[in-house]
Design a protein around this motif. Structure first.
Motif, PDB file in Angstrom:
ATOM      1  N   GLY A 102      20.033  91.488  44.563  1.00  9.25           N
ATOM      2  CA  GLY A 102      20.153  92.630  43.660  1.00  9.25           C
ATOM      3  C   GLY A 102      20.653  92.199  42.047  1.00  9.25           C
ATOM      4  O   GLY A 102      20.704  92.917  41.266  1.00  9.25           O
ATOM      5  N   ASN A 103      20.924  90.793  42.087  1.00  8.37           N
ATOM      6  CA  ASN A 103      21.481  90.216  40.826  1.00  8.37           C
ATOM      7  C   ASN A 103      20.239  90.087  39.978  1.00  8.37           C
ATOM      8  O   ASN A 103      19.390  89.709  40.412  1.00  8.37           O
ATOM      9  N   VAL A 104      20.760  90.253  38.639  1.00  7.55           N
ATOM     10  CA  VAL A 104      19.701  90.198  37.818  1.00  7.55           C
ATOM     11  C   VAL A 104      19.464  88.622  37.369  1.00  7.55           C
ATOM     12  O   VAL A 104      20.494  87.910  37.160  1.00  7.55           O
ATOM     13  N   LEU A 105      18.173  88.097  37.376  1.00  2.00           N
ATOM     14  CA  LEU A 105      17.780  87.026  37.242  1.00  2.00           C
ATOM     15  C   LEU A 105      18.028  86.404  35.675  1.00  2.00           C
ATOM     16  O   LEU A 105      17.881  87.338  34.770  1.00  2.00           O
ATOM     17  N   ARG A 106      18.357  85.303  35.616  1.00  3.50           N
ATOM     18  CA  ARG A 106      18.604  84.733  34.236  1.00  3.50           C
ATOM     19  C   ARG A 106      17.115  84.445  33.780  1.00  3.50           C
ATOM     20  O   ARG A 106      16.344  84.043  34.327  1.00  3.50           O
ATOM     21  N   GLY A 107      16.852  85.074  32.433  1.00  2.33           N
ATOM     22  CA  GLY A 107      15.586  85.079  31.746  1.00  2.33           C
ATOM     23  C   GLY A 107      14.650  86.482  32.101  1.00  2.33           C
ATOM     24  O   GLY A 107      13.662  86.600  31.539  1.00  2.33           O
ATOM     25  N   SER A 108      15.549  87.372  32.641  1.00  6.70           N
ATOM     26  CA  SER A 108      14.781  88.704  33.001  1.00  6.70           C
ATOM     27  C   SER A 108      14.110  89.460  31.586  1.00  6.70           C
ATOM     28  O   SER A 108      13.026  89.818  31.824  1.00  6.70           O
ATOM     29  N   ASP A 109      15.003  89.376  30.784  1.00 10.01           N
ATOM     30  CA  ASP A 109      14.437  90.135  29.578  1.00 10.01           C
ATOM     31  C   ASP A 109      13.313  89.574  28.963  1.00 10.01           C
ATOM     32  O   ASP A 109      12.292  89.937  28.460  1.00 10.01           O
TER      33      ASP A 109
END
Length: 443
Positions: A230-237
């Motif tokens: 459930g951690n936001v992945l780097r580069g999600s935006d």
């Protein structure tokens, strides 16, 4: 390549050099158009030496200073582009001049990838491999070719490497799982653009691609791409922004259904024609491509690409093209440059005079490999057609050379090596068939 907006040189000596360069270019264009005979190495080398001589004179006139780009620079660029494609045509693909046209195309592709901000790891890997090969050509060719050309190509290659490194940095900003999603989005975007430029618009094709985008959209959690914990992945935006861009593009494509406004229909028609012609060549290039033909395609594309104002095309009234038109035309240009890049990279180290023999041997080799992989032959008799063809090609040689009239075209080593490989495969299959026949007879 030249337009009235580009000034004539002021220096009288430069004007003389320009006149001689235009004469060289015209002769190269005449040679390119002559389909009655194949292009010989000696014909190309005469013009190459004349071109190098004019470059030496130009360097003496300018003495390292550059007065700003004028008509002479553009004609010189055309001459080098043509000479480069001629070197590919005569099979001298590993000579420094042959690298000129390829570096031009690599630079153009990198410019477009940087501008669009849309590229996959495969795009970058391919360009990196090509630059590595060009690096080897330049290092090995220093002594034999014009120092001016070597220096020019070395600088251009260095610039391309820096551009490539910056693009790689952008990909590395994404976590590994997101790199896969990103690449998938790029693929879907390109597939939609392809469907959008087909002669007959296929609504269902675009709808299927849109469904894939919605599937990716639904995999997000609260608008973010997350890992299993459930951690936001780097580069999600960044990837979410690209996803939104793809979804918007799918809506626009379905709404417009390939309809281009009248003001931009002429450019669109030219670009679809170029793209379609290059696509056909990419399928039949082994049999139908003369590398010098790529010059006309490149010239057409460069002219349209460079007619943009602040990155966009404008109509007769000076109004910029809307987003749909801009993206459609840019896709066609980039796709066409991609085909040119592929065709240059596929150029065989064999003169066009020997290509018919070389292509026959490649077909024979593929057939023999296929026969071997499918279990060989049950009798020696089955190999007769292959053996007869190989022997007929071998008998064409005079003192070990494939001659065309009194000429010994470039690429002798490549053709002889391929012939030897075919003979080896045929021999292996024959030995295996004889053993099988002996085994059957003894049992």
């Amino acid at each position: 390549m030249e337009t009235p907006a580009i000034p004539m040189p002021n220096d009288a000596r430069e004007q003389q050099i320009l006149g001689r360069l235009m004469a060289i270019r015209d002769q190269l264009l005449l040679l390119k158009m002559d389909r009655t005979k194949y292009i010989r190495s000696q014909d190309v080398m005469v013009y190459y030496e004349q071109l190098v001589e004019q470059v030496k004179l130009l360097n003496e006139v300018r003495k390292g200073a550059h007065p700003g780009e004028n008509r002479l620079d553009k004609v010189l660029e055309s001459c080098f582009q043509l000479i480069s494609l001629f070197f590919m045509t005569i099979g001298r693909t590993t000579d420094v001049p042959a690298a000129y046209a390829l570096t031009s195309t690599v630079k153009r592709l990198l410019d477009h990838l940087t501008e669009a901000g849309l590229f996959s790891p495969k795009d970058l890997d391919s360009l990196s491999d090509t630059l590595g090969r060009l690096d080897g050509i330049l290092k090995n060719g220093n002594a034999q070719h014009s120092p001016y050309l070597v220096e020019l190509l070395s600088k251009r290659e260095e610039l391309c490497k820096k551009m490539l490194a910056k693009l790689r940095e952008k990909l590395e900003e994404l976590d590994k799982p997101l790199q896969t999603v990103y690449e998938r989005l790029i693929s879907i975007m390109r597939s939609m653009s392809l469907a959008n430029t087909k002669k007959k618009f296929a609504t269902s094709e675009v709808q299927k691609l849109q469904a894939k985008l919605k599937e990716i959209d639904e995999s997000r959690v609260d608008g973010k791409f997350v890992d299993e914990e459930g951690n936001v992945l780097r580069g999600s935006d960044q990837v979410s922004t690209l996803l939104a861009r793809c979804l918007r593009w799918s809506d626009i494509v379905l709404e417009r259904k390939g309809q281009i406004p009248e003001a931009f229909r002429t450019i669109y028609k030219i670009l679809t024609g170029v793209r379609n012609d290059l696509e056909k060549l990419s399928i039949t290039q082994a049999w139908s491509l003369r590398e010098t033909d790529l010059y006309d395609f490149q010239r057409e594309l460069d002219k349209i690409d460079e007619s943009r104002v602040d990155g966009n095309w404008v109509d007769d009234e000076g109004k910029p093209a809307e987003l749909y038109v801009q993206r459609t035309l840019l896709y066609l240009i980039r796709r066409s440059y991609g085909y040119i890049y592929y065709l240059m990279n596929s150029s065989e180290p064999v003169s066009e005079a020997l290509l018919p023999v070389y292509n026959q041997l490649q077909t024979l080799k593929r057939c023999l490999v296929e026969v071997k992989n499918s279990g060989g032959v049950s009798s020696v008799r089955e190999l007769y057609p292959y053996s007869m063809k190989l022997n007929s090609i071998d008998n064409m040689r005079v003192d070990g050379k494939f001659m065309v009239g009194n000429d010994i075209p470039e690429g002798q080593g490549s053709v002889s090596e391929l012939l030897a490989e075919c003979f080896d495969l045929s021999y292996e299959l024959r030995v295996a068939a004889e053993e099988l026949e002996d085994g059957t007879a003894n049992s």
